[in-house]
Design an enzyme around this catalytic site. Structure first.
Site, PDB file in Angstrom:
ATOM      1  N   GLY A  27      10.003   5.875   7.747  1.00  0.00           N
ATOM      2  CA  GLY A  27       8.765   6.523   7.344  1.00  0.00           C
ATOM      3  C   GLY A  27       8.061   5.895   6.161  1.00  0.00           C
ATOM      4  O   GLY A  27       7.983   4.667   6.020  1.00  0.00           O
ATOM      5  N   ILE A  28       7.540   6.751   5.287  1.00  0.00           N
ATOM      6  CA  ILE A  28       6.763   6.287   4.141  1.00  0.00           C
ATOM      7  C   ILE A  28       7.623   5.453   3.203  1.00  0.00           C
ATOM      8  O   ILE A  28       7.163   4.428   2.670  1.00  0.00           O
ATOM      9  CB  ILE A  28       6.137   7.492   3.413  1.00  0.00           C
ATOM     10  CG1 ILE A  28       5.052   8.129   4.295  1.00  0.00           C
ATOM     11  CG2 ILE A  28       5.542   7.077   2.073  1.00  0.00           C
ATOM     12  CD1 ILE A  28       4.514   9.445   3.779  1.00  0.00           C
ATOM     13  N   ASP A  73      23.286  10.352  -1.618  1.00  0.00           N
ATOM     14  CA  ASP A  73      22.679  11.665  -1.383  1.00  0.00           C
ATOM     15  C   ASP A  73      21.868  11.987  -2.631  1.00  0.00           C
ATOM     16  O   ASP A  73      22.425  12.082  -3.725  1.00  0.00           O
ATOM     17  CB  ASP A  73      23.803  12.691  -1.167  1.00  0.00           C
ATOM     18  CG  ASP A  73      23.289  14.094  -0.910  1.00  0.00           C
ATOM     19  OD1 ASP A  73      22.110  14.377  -1.203  1.00  0.00           O
ATOM     20  OD2 ASP A  73      24.084  14.929  -0.440  1.00  0.00           O
ATOM     21  N   TYR A 167       8.867  24.071   2.645  1.00  0.00           N
ATOM     22  CA  TYR A 167       8.354  22.711   2.442  1.00  0.00           C
ATOM     23  C   TYR A 167       7.158  22.715   1.488  1.00  0.00           C
ATOM     24  O   TYR A 167       7.102  21.929   0.535  1.00  0.00           O
ATOM     25  CB  TYR A 167       7.963  22.109   3.794  1.00  0.00           C
ATOM     26  CG  TYR A 167       7.423  20.702   3.698  1.00  0.00           C
ATOM     27  CD1 TYR A 167       8.293  19.616   3.623  1.00  0.00           C
ATOM     28  CD2 TYR A 167       6.052  20.459   3.680  1.00  0.00           C
ATOM     29  CE1 TYR A 167       7.801  18.313   3.541  1.00  0.00           C
ATOM     30  CE2 TYR A 167       5.559  19.171   3.597  1.00  0.00           C
ATOM     31  CZ  TYR A 167       6.438  18.099   3.533  1.00  0.00           C
ATOM     32  OH  TYR A 167       5.942  16.825   3.440  1.00  0.00           O
ATOM     33  N   LYS A 171       6.965  20.869  -2.274  1.00  0.00           N
ATOM     34  CA  LYS A 171       6.017  19.813  -2.622  1.00  0.00           C
ATOM     35  C   LYS A 171       5.109  20.224  -3.782  1.00  0.00           C
ATOM     36  O   LYS A 171       4.721  19.383  -4.603  1.00  0.00           O
ATOM     37  CB  LYS A 171       5.205  19.411  -1.395  1.00  0.00           C
ATOM     38  CG  LYS A 171       6.039  18.731  -0.307  1.00  0.00           C
ATOM     39  CD  LYS A 171       6.732  17.472  -0.823  1.00  0.00           C
ATOM     40  CE  LYS A 171       7.436  16.698   0.275  1.00  0.00           C
ATOM     41  NZ  LYS A 171       8.060  15.439  -0.204  1.00  0.00           N
ATOM     42  N   THR A 202       4.679   9.643  10.907  1.00  0.00           N
ATOM     43  CA  THR A 202       6.041   9.264  10.534  1.00  0.00           C
ATOM     44  C   THR A 202       6.995  10.007  11.462  1.00  0.00           C
ATOM     45  O   THR A 202       6.592  10.957  12.152  1.00  0.00           O
ATOM     46  CB  THR A 202       6.366   9.671   9.089  1.00  0.00           C
ATOM     47  OG1 THR A 202       6.384  11.113   9.003  1.00  0.00           O
ATOM     48  CG2 THR A 202       5.341   9.119   8.102  1.00  0.00           C
TER      49      THR A 202
END
Length: 261
Positions: A27-28, A73, A167, A171, A202
């Protein structure tokens, strides 16, 4: 008192800088790791999945760059410290870092299990804090640096049609964490900024609960499309580079104008 100076395009270069990217296996994070290398940086590619990190590092090496794959992790402070130590031993003191590791999911709030809520907060918010902490300890001891945290426009808005209170909350926390760390470390040479991507193609955004909505989101975006990972690379390079020397505590929303509406 102000002083005059001449700007040089070299300020955008990452040539010879030791950098670290979490979530670099996909992804990003992967896109930014490759972008940093293309701009001359040495890149430590950190991911929970070591094989994915190695694939990114191998791609950088195949193009003539210098890279290292490490696994940790991001919710484990000791594992992060060890991984950052490996990066420093191999590539030198970290000058720039991007914290991109994260997870997502969707469950109606009234049905969300407390353990699921805590897991998303732990990875997306606590993990960013622990990553920034480990990176800053190196930067503070070696003359400073730049940290870029990957937040989301979901930290500013609540996405229509998505049940992801955990989520969105995580954020929003990353955005304010960024501002808090920026003010705390500014006088000691460490800049901390955030990038808040909009709807981006993504692996996370091709999960079943969101893939059908992605094209609708494109129609709701002033620029008329969703983002590709490459759209996030330039902003990350800018914030990591000396060209952004007077930027700290910024939440750079890269969303094609989505939050304007």
């Amino acid at each position: 008192m102000s002083t005059s100076s001449t700007f040089s395009p070299d300020a955008f270069s990452l040539n010879g800088k030791s950098t670290l990217v979490t979530g670099a296996g996909s992804g990003i994070g992967r896109g930014i790791a490759l972008g940093f290398a293309a701009c001359g940086a040495d890149v430590a590619c950190l991911d929970l999945n070591l094989e994915a990190a190695r694939a990114t590092a191998d791609e950088i090496a195949a193009k003539g760059g210098r890279a290292l794959a490490v696994s940790a992790d991001t919710t484990d402070a000791d594992a992060l410290a060890a991984a950052v130590g490996q990066a420093v031993d191999a590539l030198g003191p970290i000058r720039a870092a991007v914290n991109s590791a994260g997870i997502a999911g969707a469950t109606p709030a009234e049905d969300m299990d407390a353990a699921d809520f805590r897991k998303v907060i732990d990875v997306n918010l606590t993990g960013v804090f622990l990553s920034a902490q480990a990176e800053a300890r190196v930067m503070l001891a070696h003359g400073g640096g730049s940290i870029v945290n990957i937040a989301s426009m979901s930290g500013t808005i609540a996405n229509r049609g998505l049940t992801q209170a955990h989520y969105n909350s995580s954020k929003a926390g990353v955005v304010h964490l960024t501002k808090s760390l920026a003010t705390e470390w500014a006088r000691r040479g460490v800049r901390v900024n955030a990038i808040s991507p909009g709807n981006t193609y993504t692996p996370m955004n091709t999960r079943p609960e969101i893939i059908e909505r992605m094209e609708a989101y494109a129609g709701d975006t002033p620029l008329g499309r969703n983002a590709e990972v490459t759209d996030l690379v330039g902003p990350a390079v800018f914030l990591a580079s000396d060209a952004a020397a007077y930027c700290t505590g910024v939440d750079l929303i890269v969303d094609g104008g989505y939050v304007c509406w």
